[in-house]
Enzyme design. Structure first.
Site, PDB file in Angstrom:
ATOM      1  N   ASP A 203       0.850  -1.189   0.000  1.00  0.00           N
ATOM      2  CA  ASP A 203       0.000   0.000   0.000  1.00  0.00           C
ATOM      3  C   ASP A 203       0.890   1.245   0.000  1.00  0.00           C
ATOM      4  OD1 ASP A 203      -2.980   0.774   0.426  1.00  0.00           O
ATOM      5  OD2 ASP A 203      -1.857   2.109   1.744  1.00  0.00           O
ATOM      6  N   ILE A 204       0.603   2.187  -0.901  1.00  0.00           N
ATOM      7  CA  ILE A 204       1.370   3.436  -0.935  1.00  0.00           C
ATOM      8  C   ILE A 204       0.948   4.291   0.259  1.00  0.00           C
ATOM      9  CG2 ILE A 204       1.897   5.521  -2.253  1.00  0.00           C
ATOM     10  CD1 ILE A 204       1.264   3.987  -4.801  1.00  0.00           C
ATOM     11  N   ASN A 211      -2.422  12.637  -3.742  1.00  0.00           N
ATOM     12  CA  ASN A 211      -3.349  13.113  -4.782  1.00  0.00           C
ATOM     13  C   ASN A 211      -3.851  14.519  -4.476  1.00  0.00           C
ATOM     14  OD1 ASN A 211      -3.475  11.194  -6.827  1.00  0.00           O
ATOM     15  ND2 ASN A 211      -4.995   9.940  -5.766  1.00  0.00           N
ATOM     16  N   ASP A 220      -1.530   9.282 -10.885  1.00  0.00           N
ATOM     17  CA  ASP A 220      -1.478   8.192 -11.868  1.00  0.00           C
ATOM     18  C   ASP A 220      -0.035   7.863 -12.246  1.00  0.00           C
ATOM     19  OD1 ASP A 220      -4.205   8.110 -11.832  1.00  0.00           O
ATOM     20  OD2 ASP A 220      -4.489   9.138 -13.760  1.00  0.00           O
ATOM     21  N   GLU A 247      -4.628   2.361  -4.556  1.00  0.00           N
ATOM     22  CA  GLU A 247      -3.175   2.482  -4.436  1.00  0.00           C
ATOM     23  C   GLU A 247      -2.552   1.209  -3.858  1.00  0.00           C
ATOM     24  OE1 GLU A 247      -4.800   4.134  -0.502  1.00  0.00           O
ATOM     25  OE2 GLU A 247      -5.438   3.905  -2.584  1.00  0.00           O
TER      26      GLU A 247
END
Length: 334
Positions: A203-204, A211, A220, A247
């Protein structure tokens, strides 16, 4: 009306006939029309030439010594079946795809209904009786070659559509559908072979803030770079990197212990850090980082692979609780 043209290189036609004068006549006729001709004197030799050269078309006599045309045609279909199975595994080996649908035109003096039925039953594509009507032979050869080429084009197009259907449009890695299919297939395979299966969920960290700060186009681009990093680290042909959702990414590692999966996870974490993708709002670093959860088990046909996902998800939660930009491994009981 669209017409399928023949390949620019001369198509290879294999003539299998025990009569040397008949082979010579067919050779001259076919070469006059621009084809490349190779010969075999019986079915056994024809099979060897077929496997070696993979011709575009086989002209096959029915009555021959050693191995007749009916037995030879049966064996050709078995070879084709093996080629199809191999092509499903090695989808980029074009020669195997070409060999999978080679048309066979049986040419024989037998013109009774039983022989005709038998020819088609063993896999002949078409049937022509002797004495040969040369204008008919010319048209049938051209039609069979065109049909074979069209089939191969359709097969390749179908494979490409299938490939695209399994990809995430943004990142180019496998999508969730492909992840589910592959996890289930590997679960069953490794259960039979008594080998371990590992899963990494990634997971980012603080991606929503990313964002909000940089915009969705930058988000993106970030997802694509992270996907590339995962693909670089999970480099074996059996490994699968997938976009699990938003993500979050997943890495399926067949025949891999928790120790091996931990090495991959650490490499992923380190490679993403070296990308140094700026993330001013991260509470962990000034760059984009990952949290990773690892689960490993010995698959069991009596259990569902979702238990492995649940275990990896729990490990991912622990990695986040430990401060993020790290990984947490655990082994779940089969």
């Amino acid at each position: 009306m669209n017409v399928v043209s023949l390949p620019e290189d001369p198509p290879v036609i294999l003539v299998v006939d025990d009569d040397p004068s008949m082979r010579a006549v067919i050779r001259r006729f076919m070469e006059k029309d621009g084809y490349r001709v190779v010969e075999a004197v019986n079915g056994e030799q024809g099979l060897e030439v077929y496997k070696r050269l993979q011709p575009h078309l086989v002209l096959l006599d029915a009555l021959m010594p050693v191995m007749d045309g009916f037995a030879c045609c049966t064996q050709l279909q078995l070879i084709a079946s093996e080629s199809i199975r191999d092509a499903e595994v090695f989808t980029h080996i074009k020669s195997l795809q070409d060999a999978s649908r080679t048309p066979v035109l049986m040419i024989t003096g037998l013109d009774d209904q039983e022989s005709v039925d038998r020819a088609f039953a063993v896999g002949a594509t078409d049937y022509l009786t002797k004495p040969i009507h040369w204008a008919v032979l010319r048209q049938r050869v051209r039609r069979l070659l065109q049909q074979s080429q069209l089939y191969q084009q359709l097969e390749l197009a179908t494979r490409e559509l299938q490939r695209l259907a399994n990809l995430d449009g943004l990142t180019g890695v496998a999508n969730r559908r492909r992840f589910d299919e592959y996890l289930d297939a590997e679960w069953q395979r490794l259960a039979r072979e008594n080998l371990p299966l590992s899963l990494i969920l990634c997971d980012i960290d603080f991606f929503k803030k990313y964002n909000d700060t940089y915009g969705h186009q930058a988000g993106d681009a970030c997802l694509r770079r992270v996907a590339d990093a995962l693909s670089f680290c999970a480099r074996r042909s059996v490994d699968l990197v997938a976009r699990y959702g938003g993500e979050e990414f997943a890495v399926i590692l067949p025949d891999t212990t928790v120790a091996g999966a931990s090495q991959v996870a650490e490499e992923i974490r380190a490679v993403v850090n070296t990308l140094e993708i700026a993330h001013a709002q991260s509470a962990v670093s000034h760059h984009v980082t990952l949290s990773l959860g690892i689960a490993c088990t010995q698959p069991n046909l009596n259990l569902d692979p979702t238990m492995l996902i649940a275990s990896a998800d729990a490990a991912l939660y622990q990695a986040k609780a430990a401060g993020r930009n790290t990984y947490f491994p655990q082994t779940c009981a089969p």
